[in-house]
Motif scaffolding. Structure first.
Motif, PDB file in Angstrom:
ATOM      1  N   LYS A  49       0.829  -1.204   0.000  1.00  0.00           N
ATOM      2  CA  LYS A  49       0.000   0.000   0.000  1.00  0.00           C
ATOM      3  C   LYS A  49       0.866   1.258   0.000  1.00  0.00           C
ATOM      4  N   LYS A  50       2.079   1.127   0.585  1.00  0.00           N
ATOM      5  CA  LYS A  50       2.984   2.269   0.648  1.00  0.00           C
ATOM      6  C   LYS A  50       3.542   2.630  -0.726  1.00  0.00           C
ATOM      7  N   LEU A  51       3.479   1.665  -1.659  1.00  0.00           N
ATOM      8  CA  LEU A  51       3.982   1.917  -3.006  1.00  0.00           C
ATOM      9  C   LEU A  51       2.972   2.680  -3.856  1.00  0.00           C
ATOM     10  N   TYR A  52       1.739   2.778  -3.356  1.00  0.00           N
ATOM     11  CA  TYR A  52       0.681   3.476  -4.101  1.00  0.00           C
ATOM     12  C   TYR A  52       0.983   4.976  -4.111  1.00  0.00           C
ATOM     13  N   PRO A  53       0.731   5.674  -5.221  1.00  0.00           N
ATOM     14  CA  PRO A  53       1.024   7.120  -5.299  1.00  0.00           C
ATOM     15  C   PRO A  53       0.362   7.918  -4.178  1.00  0.00           C
ATOM     16  N   LYS A  54       1.034   8.970  -3.743  1.00  0.00           N
ATOM     17  CA  LYS A  54       0.557   9.807  -2.652  1.00  0.00           C
ATOM     18  C   LYS A  54      -0.502  10.799  -3.137  1.00  0.00           C
ATOM     19  N   GLU A  55      -1.002  11.578  -2.173  1.00  0.00           N
ATOM     20  CA  GLU A  55      -2.046  12.561  -2.467  1.00  0.00           C
ATOM     21  C   GLU A  55      -1.576  13.595  -3.491  1.00  0.00           C
ATOM     22  N   ASP A  56      -0.289  13.975  -3.421  1.00  0.00           N
ATOM     23  CA  ASP A  56       0.201  15.030  -4.300  1.00  0.00           C
ATOM     24  C   ASP A  56       0.646  14.505  -5.669  1.00  0.00           C
ATOM     25  N   PHE A  57       0.350  13.239  -5.946  1.00  0.00           N
ATOM     26  CA  PHE A  57       0.664  12.677  -7.264  1.00  0.00           C
ATOM     27  C   PHE A  57      -0.132  13.438  -8.321  1.00  0.00           C
ATOM     28  N   LEU A  58       0.514  13.765  -9.435  1.00  0.00           N
ATOM     29  CA  LEU A  58      -0.103  14.597 -10.479  1.00  0.00           C
ATOM     30  C   LEU A  58      -0.658  15.878  -9.858  1.00  0.00           C
TER      31      LEU A  58
END
Length: 426
Positions: free
Chosen positions: A45-54
């Motif tokens: 789950k930590k590999l999933y993009p963060k909130e500030d992705f794009l």
């Protein structure tokens, strides 16, 4: 009315509690709780993009504040019409202009005069009541799913030919899984707002509800209810701060790509197009046909309509012909086919251009008031109900708002909003 609601919710709460106490559901929820914990603490789950992705998408103020504004209905309606390779008749252009103006007045202008001070003026709904209603609707829909499977002797997804043997009396209750999971998701949203569960837990539960909807609806071979389930979860997640803007935008792009791809490869398989055909052709041809139908309905309906409410009333169970079969009869004298009339098709046939203006104004007002309440209060229930009616308004762009259960959702929404307006004036 409060007595009826209290009695009904008391009974539904008891039914829900009994189900939750049973061994089967105790086991199911224990398994789901274990999976949820694994999800929340998962390394992947930590590999999933963060909130500030794009970030250029997430920081866009127009998207952040107006992505699911009621006017998205007009935007998508215009986009659908532009897909067509043919132009509308001059009369239909006038009708469409009237429809857009009526909707804009209802969605943007009229709500300014209502509920400007919502403190203490809204109907309050308990989290337990909303959850229990949603849970019972979902259980009812699952029961009817198995009845549908038994009645046709197989799974329609695996045997497409038997899909046409499904009886509306059995399939309509299955679609209750959509408002059912919408209400359950609203309850989980309330838990998240009250900090009883984390954002990761809320996201997991939303994903699980969506997966459950997809499983049952896909097995029956239906696509439109599938889109409804997807849209509702996305809209609720967006306004509940559970889903990020970039996830909505990327998800929408993937969804559109999937629709185009499925339509293209299915047409190749049916040999209705060749590999040299534009992949967008299937969407364009569908828009062409729908626009052609709307041109005919506009010609028939004129300024004041010809059926005067009978087309809308045909949605009531027990009618000789359903509304989309009536459209088939009107334009081709064929009652064995169903034809989608777009959002304004029923309006123009029933009451003409005058009816289009009034009904689109009413539809816009319902969405406009719902949007205003939701933005002011961030209330879990009002986020859910707005997501429900906006979803079916968007899907109604092609299909029309003609199914009895969908009309019931709008009727309940209207009643709730009118009570809120009435309370605000006392």
């Amino acid at each position: 009315m409060s007595v009826i609601y209290s009695t009904l919710t008391s009974m539904i709460n008891k039914i829900s509690d009994e189900f939750h106490k049973s061994f089967l559901f105790t086991l199911i929820f224990s398994i789901l709780e274990f999976i949820e914990n694994q999800w929340v603490n998962s390394f992947f789950k930590k590999l999933y993009p963060k909130e500030d992705f794009l970030g250029f998408i997430g920081n866009n103020q127009i998207l952040k504040n107006h992505l699911f504004n009621p006017l998205i209905v007009l935007f998508l309606f215009a986009l659908f019409l532009l897909l067509s390779m043919n132009r509308p008749s001059n009369s239909l252009v006038v009708t469409l202009a009237i429809a857009f103006i009526g909707f804009f007045i209802g969605a943007v202008i009229l709500p300014r005069y209502f509920l400007n001070d919502t403190d203490g003026n809204l109907l309050e709904f308990k989290r337990k009541d909303i959850y229990s209603i949603g849970f019972c609707l979902t259980i009812l829909s699952i029961v009817f799913f198995f009845i549908c499977i038994a009645s046709v002797g197989g799974i329609p997804l695996l045997k497409p030919s038997i899909r046409y043997l499904l009886k509306p009396a059995f399939t309509m209750p299955v679609f209750l899984i959509i408002p059912g999971t919408c209400l359950i998701a609203s309850a989980y949203l309330k838990d998240f707002q009250d900090e009883k569960i984390t954002r990761s837990q809320a996201r997991f539960r939303f994903i699980f509800l969506l997966a459950m909807d997809c499983a049952f609806l896909l097995l029956l071979g239906y696509r439109t209810p599938l889109l409804a389930a997807f849209l509702i979860i996305i809209i609720m997640g967006f306004y509940g701060n559970i889903v990020s803007i970039w996830e909505v935008v990327v998800g929408a792009a993937i969804g559109v790509g999937a629709i185009i791809g499925i339509g293209y490869f299915r047409s190749l398989g049916e040999m209705t197009i060749t590999t040299s055909t534009n992949p967008f052709y299937t969407l364009q041809s569908r828009a062409d046909f729908t626009l052609h139908v709307l041109n005919l309905l506009d010609f028939i309906g004129g300024n004041f309509g010809i059926t005067h409410g009978h087309l809308l009333a045909s949605a009531i169970p027990g009618s000789d012909l359903g509304p989309r079969m009536m459209v088939g009869k009107l334009i081709a004298w064929r009652t064995e086919v169903t034809v989608t009339p777009t959002l304004i098709g029923q309006m123009v046939v029933d009451f003409g251009k005058v009816g289009v203006f009034l009904e689109m104004c009413i539809l816009g007002f319902i969405l406009g008031i719902g949007f205003k309440i939701m933005q002011k209060t961030k209330n879990f229930f009002y986020i859910g109900i707005y997501s429900l009616i906006l979803t079916y308004s968007i899907l109604g762009i092609e299909t029309g708002i003609l199914d009895i259960q969908v009309l019931l959702y709008f009727a309940i929404s209207i009643l709730i909003y009118l009570i809120c307006i009435g309370k605000a004036r006392t």
